[in-house]
Design an enzyme around this catalytic site. Structure first.
Site, PDB file in Angstrom:
ATOM      1  N   GLY A 108      11.797   0.742   9.215  1.00 40.35           N
ATOM      2  CA  GLY A 108      10.921  -0.410   9.403  1.00 40.35           C
ATOM      3  C   GLY A 108      11.686  -1.719   9.489  1.00 40.35           C
ATOM      4  O   GLY A 108      12.849  -1.764   9.916  1.00 40.35           O
ATOM      5  N   SER A 109      11.052  -2.796   9.037  1.00 43.26           N
ATOM      6  CA  SER A 109      11.537  -4.141   9.323  1.00 43.26           C
ATOM      7  C   SER A 109      12.867  -4.512   8.676  1.00 43.26           C
ATOM      8  O   SER A 109      13.490  -5.494   9.075  1.00 43.26           O
ATOM      9  CB  SER A 109      10.479  -5.166   8.918  1.00 43.26           C
TER      10      SER A 109
END
Length: 710
Positions: free
Chosen positions: A323-324
């Site tokens: 993810g981020s």
């Protein structure tokens, strides 16, 4: 004439029967004679070599077990130790005799009980009761946990008493004194059974115990000797002895003080929010030393409670979409390749790539914003813009430069290398915000180290050294970006925490400057699509502190909290903030006050008063289990290296009684459980203030004691 024939028939029948019987006996004799002749000639019967069987009866190979090496933390605290345990038992059957019917069973039960009570944590009355069972046909008896895990020193002392009918079993046993403590990292060693059901040498089956099994195990020796028909050894010049080569000691980079605190924090969050899994690792940003590392679910290595939940070390064996947090690498690649213009504006909210729409986590976006805010806001659209500016080839080159798609090489078994889905423009775009790429925890730490070290990546290390050689030197894993790029990314990570539009404001730590990147990764469902729902994500945070002089990197992931009563950032901050603060304060204190380590002496066989004085003079605390006047066991063991003011628990002879555990730490309580064999149910965190069994209460027959911490 007819009547004459009738009278002669029985006589003739008897003659025929007699001859037939002789023929049968002769045939049987010939069969046996032939069989014996065959056996005598070949030495075999039913596939068994009788010569070897005979030799086995009068000769024996006695394995001399090698002592498995000890695993220590960076401060010399014991994490795993081969305790060479012995268990004592008594033969009661009068059938067990030697030459000339010499008794080999217990002949004087009162004397035996009296002598054993000096060395075992059992009263004389209790031992005598076990030696006189109601069922007189019992062949032998044991003494429960009190008669197990005896040290070699105690075994020898009992043997010197020359008690008839008292014998010992040796079993390879591994002691993990800290219980739930980096359990999957340290791993466990178990004893496989041989074909006769006897325990063999310990073998590492997980973690460090498995990775360094060859070094830890050493090499068994043997003693080949002859014996008579009664089993007694015959002294012969032909007897052969090969000494065992003990295993090497392993020193890890873990710091017990930081590791214990991490376990406490993870347990608290895990109990409250019930995530399906969690990972947390604290790494020295400059050297790559893993100072604390754990996962949930986990298990107690001492009791093995919970071990069935998960065998994998998820820190290295599990690949997942990060993810981020991967946006650290995306931003760094764009800046380093000259494809980042912080003042360029773009329309946030969503962007179309091919026939698919990619959205920001705030689907309405923030309007037209500069790229300088994309990272702090964790904008997926902003990252796609950067990936498109770089082009797929440049971006993939940086993915590889940052060490993804290959193992870091950390000394833990089963590290996954990760995967990359990178065929379509959509695939290439989604990797910019951490989807379509699988990584492991150590790869993420390694990537982040480039930001903390002016562009130079440092390889994560869990091994400090083998035997006395334990000084960690940084291992460079490449220089994917320039120093100026690293500084720029570090500033963007500060913005995440300190700008009013940053997603990580909750991670502020008073008196320290922190740089952070938050992450929320979707999870692939059974049908190949992504799961939906507020908690169906892998939430994460990666942070560097102090931001102006990086010393630590802390990375935490949490998958699908089932009781998500707070925001993901707030939940993770309950681990991140106190853990990072403890590390930073520990560093500050260590720089001012370098503590001296203490080597624990052996006090087994000494009087209780003498042992307590000896340990107190070294600056150590002591506690006694039992009311006897002679020390029969101790933890930590002799020659362990520990810090001043730590507690050494002494088990004395006689009745085993409960000490006052007020003020004891969790580690002290686990040592008590290991010594006594009594399960201790520990509730809360901090130090003991209440115990369910009264001080000096008898521990004999007690199965569980509850202790409350605060």
């Amino acid at each position: 004439m007819k009547s004459v024939k009738t009278r002669k028939s029985p006589r003739r029948n008897r003659r025929v029967f007699g001859r037939l019987l002789l023929l049968i006996i002769a045939a049987i004799f010939l069969v046996f004679a032939g069989r014996f002749a065959y056996i005598a000639a070949t030495g075999h019967i039913a596939g068994v070599d009788l010569t070897k069987r005979s030799q086995k009866k009068y000769k024996a190979d006695s394995v001399i077990r090698a002592q498995r090496g000890t695993i220590y933390d960076s401060l010399g605290n014991v994490l795993a130790q081969d305790i060479n345990a012995y268990s004592v038992y008594a033969v009661l059957s009068h059938d067990y005799v030697g030459p000339n019917k010499k008794p080999l069973y217990v002949t004087d039960k009162k004397k035996t009980a009296k002598v054993l009570s000096r060395y075992l944590p059992l009263s004389e009355e209790k031992i005598y009761k076990q030696l006189t069972p109601a069922n007189r046909s019992v062949y032998q008896v044991e003494f429960g946990s009190a008669g197990q895990n005896l040290s070699l020193s105690i075994k020898r002392k009992i043997e010197k008493e020359h008690l008839t009918g008292i014998y010992f079993n040796e079993s390879p046993t591994r002691l993990y004194p800290n219980g739930t403590f980096a359990s999957h990292v340290i791993g466990i060693a178990q004893s496989p059974k041989d074909e006769d059901g006897a325990d063999q040498s310990l073998v590492g089956v997980m973690g460090i115990e498995k990775y360094f099994n060859k070094q830890l195990a050493g090499q068994d020796g043997y003693k080949n000797f002859a014996r008579d028909s009664y089993g007694y050894t015959i002294n012969q010049k032909k007897n052969k002895v090969k000494a065992a080569k003990n295993g090497q000691d392993i020193y890890l980079t873990l710091d017990s003080r930081l590791q214990s605190y991490m376990e406490t924090l993870l347990t608290s969050v895990n109990k409250k929010y019930k995530p399906k899994s969690m990972n947390a690792v604290l790494m020295n940003a400059k050297t790559g030393e893993i100072l604390a590392a754990s996962q949930r679910p986990t298990f107690n290595a001492s009791t093995k409670k919970g071990i069935g939940k998960i065998w994998r070390d998820t820190l290295v064996e599990d690949g997942y979409e990060p993810g981020s947090v991967l946006k650290i690498a995306t931003l760094a690649a764009a800046i380093d390749s000259g494809n980042y213009n912080p003042n360029q504006y773009y329309q946030s909210g969503s962007i179309r790539v091919g026939d698919k729409k990619i959205s920001d986590w705030q689907t309405s976006g923030w309007g037209m914003i500069p790229l300088s805010q994309a990272f702090a806001r964790s904008s997926n659209v902003g990252m796609v813009k950067l990936e498109q500016a770089m082009g797929p080839k440049v971006w993939k080159d940086y993915i590889q430069k940052f060490g993804f798609l290959k193992p870091t090489g950390i000394q833990l078994p089963g590290e996954t290398e990760g995967t990359l889905q990178y065929v379509r423009p959509l695939d290439q775009a989604t990797t910019s915000f951490g989807q379509g790429i699988n990584v492991n925890v150590m790869q993420m730490l390694q990537m982040t180290s480039a930001i903390a070290n002016d562009g130079t990546m440092i390889k994560p290390q869990i091994l400090s050294g083998i035997n006395q050689d334990h000084q960690v030197k940084p291992i460079k894993a490449g220089k994917p970006i320039k120093a100026s790029t690293a500084k720029s990314v570090l500033q963007n990570m500060e913005d995440v925490v300190y700008q009013d539009y940053g997603t990580g404001q909750v991670y502020q730590i008073p008196d320290y400057k922190v740089a952070v990147k938050t992450g929320t990764a979707q999870i692939t469902g059974p049908d190949g699509g992504y799961l939906t729902g507020a908690s169906n994500y892998i939430f994460s945070v990666s942070g560097i502190a102090p931001a102006d002089d990086p010393k630590y990197i802390l990375y935490i992931t949490m998958k699908q909290p089932q009781n998500m009563t707070d925001s993901a950032e707030s939940i993770l901050a309950q681990v991140f903030n106190p853990m990072m603060k403890r590390a930073l304060e520990y560093t500050k204190k260590a720089e001012k006050d370098t503590q001296q380590q203490v080597t624990v002496p052996s006090v087994i066989g000494q009087s209780t008063d003498e042992a307590q004085k000896k340990l107190t003079d070294l600056g150590l605390q002591t506690a006694s289990v039992g009311s006897g006047n002679l020390v029969v066991q101790q933890l930590p063991k002799a020659n362990s290296v520990i810090l001043p003011k730590q507690r050494v628990i002494l088990m004395t002879n006689g009745a085993m009684t409960m000490p006052d555990v007020t003020g004891w730490s969790k580690n002290d309580l686990l040592k008590l459980a290991q010594l006594t064999g009594v399960e201790i149910d520990i509730k809360g965190s901090g130090y003991a203030y209440h115990q369910s069994l009264a001080v000096n209460g008898l521990l004999d027959g007690v199965k569980k004691i509850k202790v409350q911490l605060k």
